[in-house]
Scaffold this motif. Structure first.
Motif, mmCIF file in Angstrom:
data_model
loop_
_atom_site.group_PDB
_atom_site.id
_atom_site.type_symbol
_atom_site.label_atom_id
_atom_site.label_comp_id
_atom_site.label_asym_id
_atom_site.label_seq_id
_atom_site.Cartn_x
_atom_site.Cartn_y
_atom_site.Cartn_z
ATOM 1 N N VAL A 74 -2.736 0.506 -4.238
ATOM 2 C CA VAL A 74 -2.720 -0.877 -3.768
ATOM 3 C C VAL A 74 -2.107 -1.742 -4.860
ATOM 4 O O VAL A 74 -2.642 -1.810 -5.970
ATOM 5 C CB VAL A 74 -4.145 -1.362 -3.434
ATOM 6 C CG1 VAL A 74 -4.139 -2.808 -2.982
ATOM 7 C CG2 VAL A 74 -4.783 -0.447 -2.379
ATOM 8 N N ALA A 128 -6.406 -0.187 3.096
ATOM 9 C CA ALA A 128 -5.968 1.072 2.471
ATOM 10 C C ALA A 128 -6.869 2.238 2.853
ATOM 11 O O ALA A 128 -6.386 3.342 3.104
ATOM 12 C CB ALA A 128 -5.918 0.917 0.955
ATOM 13 N N LEU A 144 0.869 -1.175 0.000
ATOM 14 C CA LEU A 144 0.000 0.000 0.000
ATOM 15 C C LEU A 144 0.904 1.223 0.000
ATOM 16 O O LEU A 144 1.567 1.522 0.992
ATOM 17 C CB LEU A 144 -0.915 -0.007 1.228
ATOM 18 C CG LEU A 144 -1.672 -1.313 1.504
ATOM 19 C CD1 LEU A 144 -2.500 -1.197 2.773
ATOM 20 C CD2 LEU A 144 -2.521 -1.710 0.321
#
Length: 117
Positions: free
Chosen positions: A106, A93, A5
């Motif tokens: 991501v 996220a 992330l």
């Protein structure tokens, strides 16, 4: 599956108090992920002014101060998580504090065999 992330935001627009609040919230997210066995690593990055870019051209190393590209948002940190699928990665996220001010990319990892643990 492991996901990276990547946290992007405008680093110059973040006051120190906001930065510290973000760190506190990020530590809590890391603790929550660890409790589920999903946390691998996370860290904020130093400002882009301290970045160095390295390229190799014709067998010679070229070094440039600063980030690779001039962009509106800078890479400011990351989480490396191990979750069942993309839906779980996106759920993590959206809990990252800077997702409210910037962007969290991501990216699934390609796990290569034979790398050190």
């Amino acid at each position: 599956m492991k996901y990276l992330l990547l946290i992007y935001f405008q680093e110059q627009n973040l006051a120190e108090a906001e930065r510290q609040a973000c760190y506190d919230e990020s530590r809590q997210l890391a603790q929550d992920l660890a409790a589920k066995g999903q946390f691998v690593a996370a860290s904020p990055l130093q400002p882009t002014a301290l970045a160095t870019s390295v390229r190799v051209r014709d067998g010679k190393r070229l070094v440039t101060d600063g980030p690779f590209a001039e962009t509106r948002e800078q890479l400011g940190g990351y989480y490396l998580i191990d979750v069942p699928d993309l839906d779980h990665a996106m759920a993590a996220a959206e809990r990252i504090p800077m997702a409210r001010k910037g962007t969290v990319e991501v990216r699934p990892l390609i796990e290569l065999e034979g790398l050190p643990q």
